[in-house]
Design a protein around this motif. Structure first.
Motif, PDB file in Angstrom:
ATOM      1  N   LEU A   1     -39.782  -2.689  -4.459  1.00  0.00           N
ATOM      2  CA  LEU A   1     -38.438  -1.684  -4.589  1.00  0.00           C
ATOM      3  C   LEU A   1     -37.238  -2.460  -4.201  1.00  0.00           C
ATOM      4  O   LEU A   1     -36.241  -2.289  -4.973  1.00  0.00           O
ATOM      5  N   LEU A   2     -37.549  -3.302  -3.391  1.00  0.00           N
ATOM      6  CA  LEU A   2     -36.220  -4.340  -2.771  1.00  0.00           C
ATOM      7  C   LEU A   2     -35.925  -5.126  -4.085  1.00  0.00           C
ATOM      8  O   LEU A   2     -34.664  -5.332  -4.166  1.00  0.00           O
ATOM      9  N   SER A   3     -36.716  -5.680  -4.762  1.00  0.00           N
ATOM     10  CA  SER A   3     -36.443  -6.567  -5.723  1.00  0.00           C
ATOM     11  C   SER A   3     -35.940  -5.941  -6.810  1.00  0.00           C
ATOM     12  O   SER A   3     -35.054  -6.525  -7.661  1.00  0.00           O
ATOM     13  N   SER A   4     -36.003  -4.771  -7.099  1.00  0.00           N
ATOM     14  CA  SER A   4     -35.292  -3.956  -8.157  1.00  0.00           C
ATOM     15  C   SER A   4     -34.086  -3.730  -7.719  1.00  0.00           C
ATOM     16  O   SER A   4     -33.175  -3.635  -8.658  1.00  0.00           O
ATOM     17  N   LEU A   5     -33.694  -3.605  -6.658  1.00  0.00           N
ATOM     18  CA  LEU A   5     -32.369  -3.533  -6.111  1.00  0.00           C
ATOM     19  C   LEU A   5     -31.514  -4.597  -5.699  1.00  0.00           C
ATOM     20  O   LEU A   5     -30.380  -4.612  -5.605  1.00  0.00           O
ATOM     21  N   ILE A   6     -32.152  -5.542  -5.499  1.00  0.00           N
ATOM     22  CA  ILE A   6     -31.446  -6.944  -5.307  1.00  0.00           C
ATOM     23  C   ILE A   6     -30.592  -7.417  -6.660  1.00  0.00           C
ATOM     24  O   ILE A   6     -31.322  -7.534  -7.718  1.00  0.00           O
ATOM     25  N   VAL A   7     -29.614  -8.063  -6.451  1.00  0.00           N
ATOM     26  CA  VAL A   7     -28.818  -8.200  -7.571  1.00  0.00           C
ATOM     27  C   VAL A   7     -28.813  -9.836  -7.501  1.00  0.00           C
ATOM     28  O   VAL A   7     -29.032 -10.258  -6.665  1.00  0.00           O
ATOM     29  N   LYS A   8     -28.205 -10.243  -8.685  1.00  0.00           N
ATOM     30  CA  LYS A   8     -27.970 -11.556  -8.993  1.00  0.00           C
ATOM     31  C   LYS A   8     -26.927 -12.274  -8.038  1.00  0.00           C
ATOM     32  O   LYS A   8     -25.959 -11.573  -7.871  1.00  0.00           O
TER      33      LYS A   8
ATOM     34  N   PHE B   1     -23.357 -10.074  -8.404  1.00  0.00           N
ATOM     35  CA  PHE B   1     -23.356  -9.803  -9.817  1.00  0.00           C
ATOM     36  C   PHE B   1     -24.442  -8.702  -9.852  1.00  0.00           C
ATOM     37  O   PHE B   1     -25.437  -9.053  -9.765  1.00  0.00           O
ATOM     38  N   TYR B   2     -24.285  -7.487 -10.721  1.00  0.00           N
ATOM     39  CA  TYR B   2     -25.200  -6.606 -10.891  1.00  0.00           C
ATOM     40  C   TYR B   2     -26.179  -7.230 -12.292  1.00  0.00           C
ATOM     41  O   TYR B   2     -27.311  -6.672 -12.383  1.00  0.00           O
ATOM     42  N   ASN B   3     -25.319  -7.608 -13.415  1.00  0.00           N
ATOM     43  CA  ASN B   3     -26.120  -8.167 -14.366  1.00  0.00           C
ATOM     44  C   ASN B   3     -24.968  -9.002 -15.222  1.00  0.00           C
ATOM     45  O   ASN B   3     -23.953  -9.476 -14.617  1.00  0.00           O
ATOM     46  N   GLU B   4     -25.474  -9.761 -16.125  1.00  0.00           N
ATOM     47  CA  GLU B   4     -24.328 -10.553 -16.949  1.00  0.00           C
ATOM     48  C   GLU B   4     -23.002 -10.208 -17.237  1.00  0.00           C
ATOM     49  O   GLU B   4     -22.044 -10.925 -17.200  1.00  0.00           O
ATOM     50  N   TRP B   5     -23.263  -8.965 -17.887  1.00  0.00           N
ATOM     51  CA  TRP B   5     -21.805  -8.325 -18.348  1.00  0.00           C
ATOM     52  C   TRP B   5     -20.743  -8.167 -17.135  1.00  0.00           C
ATOM     53  O   TRP B   5     -19.537  -8.248 -17.095  1.00  0.00           O
ATOM     54  N   HIS B   6     -21.333  -7.827 -15.867  1.00  0.00           N
ATOM     55  CA  HIS B   6     -20.529  -7.873 -14.582  1.00  0.00           C
ATOM     56  C   HIS B   6     -19.993  -8.927 -14.396  1.00  0.00           C
ATOM     57  O   HIS B   6     -18.861  -9.005 -14.039  1.00  0.00           O
ATOM     58  N   GLU B   7     -20.899 -10.165 -14.489  1.00  0.00           N
ATOM     59  CA  GLU B   7     -20.364 -11.272 -13.995  1.00  0.00           C
ATOM     60  C   GLU B   7     -19.387 -11.823 -14.924  1.00  0.00           C
ATOM     61  O   GLU B   7     -18.281 -12.496 -14.684  1.00  0.00           O
ATOM     62  N   LEU B   8     -19.404 -11.594 -16.363  1.00  0.00           N
ATOM     63  CA  LEU B   8     -18.304 -12.112 -17.302  1.00  0.00           C
ATOM     64  C   LEU B   8     -17.301 -11.195 -16.976  1.00  0.00           C
ATOM     65  O   LEU B   8     -16.150 -11.850 -16.987  1.00  0.00           O
ATOM     66  N   ARG B   9     -17.095  -9.890 -16.633  1.00  0.00           N
ATOM     67  CA  ARG B   9     -16.103  -9.030 -16.374  1.00  0.00           C
ATOM     68  C   ARG B   9     -15.208  -9.761 -15.081  1.00  0.00           C
ATOM     69  O   ARG B   9     -13.665  -9.958 -15.246  1.00  0.00           O
ATOM     70  N   VAL B  10     -15.865  -9.972 -14.030  1.00  0.00           N
ATOM     71  CA  VAL B  10     -15.411 -10.491 -12.986  1.00  0.00           C
ATOM     72  C   VAL B  10     -14.679 -11.919 -13.170  1.00  0.00           C
ATOM     73  O   VAL B  10     -13.558 -12.365 -12.793  1.00  0.00           O
TER      74      VAL B  10
END
Length: 163
Positions: free
Chosen positions: A21-28, A45-54
């Motif tokens: 459960l924790l690993s599914s909630l942990i973000v990059k 970052f929650y995913n690669e797109w979030h990282e790209l936007r930031v």
């Protein structure tokens, strides 16, 4: 939840469920390359797109700040420079209306009429009321504005080589 695991006969399975459960909630976690003075700052970052936007937003903000600092000796703001660039492209065309200038600006929320008024006071643009529609004001860059942009272009190329 614990009761369900007890019912299943394996209370020892709970830590694995909890970790899953924790690993599914942990973000990059990643590091921003933009912080030169203070070193890298870990960012979540929650995913690669979030990282790209930031990263795009940070890069755009960094570049805008560099241009703001660059334009200080020319007594121009970033938005004034943007308007002069727009008017230079349409130099030979019909005069642009304030609305047309605003639509071409990077920051569409700018008060283009106020900025154009300041540029007019500096002698870098001319404004005149439209003869057909008195509600519309037409704007054109002056020779002084073109000369200032030529000076800026020379130094802008030097800044591009530096960065």
């Amino acid at each position: 939840m614990i009761k369900n695991y007890k019912r299943m006969g394996s209370f020892r399975a709970f830590p694995f469920f909890f970790l899953a459960l924790l690993s599914s909630l942990i973000v990059k976690t990643s590091v921003m390359p933009h912080e030169k003075e203070n070193g890298p700052i870990p960012t979540v970052f929650y995913n690669e797109w979030h990282e790209l936007r930031v990263n795009l937003l940070l890069s755009a903000n960094w570049l805008e700040n560099e241009l703001k600092d660059f334009l200080v000796p020319f007594n121009l703001t970033f938005k004034q420079f943007n308007i002069l660039r727009i008017l230079r492209v349409h130099k030979g065309d019909l005069h642009l209306s304030i609305l047309e200038v605003r639509q071409r600006m990077i920051d569409k929320m700018s008060d283009a009429s106020r900025i154009l008024s300041r540029l007019d006071n500096k002698g870098l643009v001319t404004r005149e009321a439209c003869k057909i529609d008195k509600r519309t004001t037409r704007v054109q860059i002056t020779q002084e504005g073109l000369d200032l942009l030529k000076q800026i272009d020379v130094h802008l190329n030097e800044m591009d080589e530096r960065v």
